[in-house]
Scaffold this active site. Sequence first.
Site, short mmCIF file in Angstrom:
data_model
loop_
_atom_site.label_atom_id
_atom_site.label_comp_id
_atom_site.label_asym_id
_atom_site.label_seq_id
_atom_site.Cartn_x
_atom_site.Cartn_y
_atom_site.Cartn_z
N HIS A 139 3.90 2.75 12.58
CA HIS A 139 2.94 3.85 12.85
C HIS A 139 3.52 4.92 13.76
O HIS A 139 2.77 5.56 14.50
CB HIS A 139 1.63 3.30 13.46
N ASP B 29 3.25 -6.43 3.38
CA ASP B 29 2.89 -5.33 4.28
C ASP B 29 3.34 -5.63 5.70
O ASP B 29 2.69 -5.23 6.67
CB ASP B 29 1.38 -5.06 4.22
N ASP C 295 6.18 0.97 6.46
CA ASP C 295 4.75 0.65 6.34
C ASP C 295 4.07 1.69 5.47
O ASP C 295 3.67 2.72 5.97
CB ASP C 295 4.12 0.59 7.73
N HIS D 261 0.82 -1.22 0.00
CA HIS D 261 0.00 0.00 0.00
C HIS D 261 0.85 1.26 0.00
O HIS D 261 1.87 1.33 0.67
CB HIS D 261 -1.06 0.00 1.11
N GLU E 48 -5.15 1.80 2.92
CA GLU E 48 -5.12 0.54 3.67
C GLU E 48 -5.30 0.83 5.15
O GLU E 48 -6.00 0.12 5.87
CB GLU E 48 -3.79 -0.19 3.43
N GLU E 49 -4.63 1.88 5.61
CA GLU E 49 -4.55 2.12 7.06
C GLU E 49 -5.90 2.40 7.71
O GLU E 49 -6.09 2.14 8.89
CB GLU E 49 -3.59 3.29 7.35
ZN LIG Z 1 0.71 -1.44 6.33
#
Ligand SMILES: [Zn+2]
Length: 465
Positions: free
Chosen positions: A428, A358, A296, A284, A330-331
């Site tokens: 994140h 991912d 990510d 993503h 995606e998140e």
């Molecule tokens: Zn991800």
Amino acid sequence: MPPIVVYLNVMTSALLLLNVGINGFDINKIKNEIYNKRYIANKIIHLSIHGAAQNQSYNRLANFTDKFGNRIAGSQNLENAIDNMLGELTKDGLENVHGEKAMVPHWVRGEESAVMLKPRYHPLSMLGLGSSIGTPPEGIKAEVLVVRTFDELKRKSDQAKGKIVVYNQKWIDYGTSVAYRQNGATAAARVGAVASLIRSVTALSINSPHTGWQDYQVNVTKIPTACITVEDAEMMWRMSQRGEKIVVRLKMNAENLPQVESRNTVAEIRGSTYPDEVVLVSGHLDSWDVGQGAMDDGGGAFISWQALSLIRQLNLRPKRTLRAVLWTAEEEGTFGAGSYWQQHKEEVHKFDFVMESDEGTFTPTGIAITGNNATMEIIREISKLLEPIKATQVLSGQRGEDILYWTSRGVPGGSLLNKNDRYSYFHHSNGDTMTVQNPHEMDLCSAVWAVIAFIVADLEDMLPR
Ligand SMILES: [Zn+2]
Ligand SMILES: *[C@@H]1O[C@H](CO)[C@@H](O)[C@H](O)[C@H]1NC(C)=O
Ligand SMILES: *[C@@H]1O[C@H](CO)[C@@H](O)[C@H](O)[C@H]1NC(C)=O
Ligand SMILES: *[C@@H]1O[C@H](CO)[C@@H](O)[C@H](O)[C@H]1NC(C)=O
Ligand SMILES: *[C@@H]1O[C@H](CO)[C@@H](O)[C@H](O)[C@H]1NC(C)=O
């Protein structure tokens, strides 16, 4: 020793015969086909690791993430990054490069802060959680109730009214501990809390807050929610165990705006013989609004581009179409992948194999698969071609969220396995930067991705399902 070897061979042949019988596939023929393609695998590996493409996916990702930084769904920056990707994929000589529309959430963090006022003044490192509402402009100032589990919150529900619930949940693993991020605000609101703070979901913290999506449930009051650091959650837990009164002021300007239009980014190498049949590789392109989104999922997106790029650089064209899809949003809950499924579900029988990376692009060890035994057997055989880079592990149970739309309908799927023990440290957070990535590791991942995708796409038959 010899008798044992004979016994094993007999067992293996019996299993193979079983596969032929059950699935109508001649596994020995396929094994032969795969073996005859080993020179292609070697060319791909060589180009990626030692040849002209050495460091290429890393350098491309560095250019991209340094230029655009993080890319949250709903932002103009993500759309600019997608425009840039479409240009780069075209320049790289890939085919049918285009965006496919998807409506995505638009959550904006705004200014935010949290301060512990009692028993002493201490500013808290924090990040609001995705989809959280904001506080009133003056913030929410309230006494804190610290708990370690949802059960403990239930037991102490008579103490929760009007308070800020702080979850000091234990790190077990991501899948387990993330429940506090997803459902913490709802559980706290149910017992009358005015806000909730979670301990960041990570195995290691250097006072780092780690954000992520959270879900309000219907008919439960929405309360503001954020993550704080492991260090601060543990400190407040200790204070509460001593019977000290803790007061926190939380201020968040977060807003949930109307959905906006975004795009999944698509590029192909058209198949020579069965162009309608597709092997899909993906990651993503969106990220959280912190760090650079390099791990990510910049890594997964860029090795998926690189898989096609390596094959194009070698002037190879498999029998089936190879398609890279770089998902959007995606998140926030796989919005791009959901739209893609809606737009393409009629072609489900033409999707041969769907792949997603991912969970990091550290040193690859192999691939995790969903599919029947015959498919597992075929992928195992292909993975032997990755022996030169020691990435031959094949496990069952792939973990890609975006490809779940396909794998849950019986399409065989695979997710990259890599030495990602450190993944949660950066996940994140502001620590998700290009510094986490390593050019050699990305070269290895790109080679794994390209070899598996190419060989599957170039087999005479689609994978059994
Ligand atoms: Zn991800
Ligand atoms: C790739 O990067 C490594 C350092 O990580 C460097 O030693 C090597 O020369 C680079 N290769 C190319 C082709 O630039
Ligand atoms: C990165 O960007 C620089 C400057 O625009 C460019 O010269 C270089 O070719 C790019 N490298 C890659 C691998 O895209
Ligand atoms: C939410 O509340 C409404 C109105 O009381 C009710 O009709 C609905 O079934 C509730 N939904 C859920 C999921 O509880
Ligand atoms: C698939 O393999 C597993 C373990 O190897 C075995 O238990 C199962 O019976 C097999 N299923 C079929 C349909 O062959």
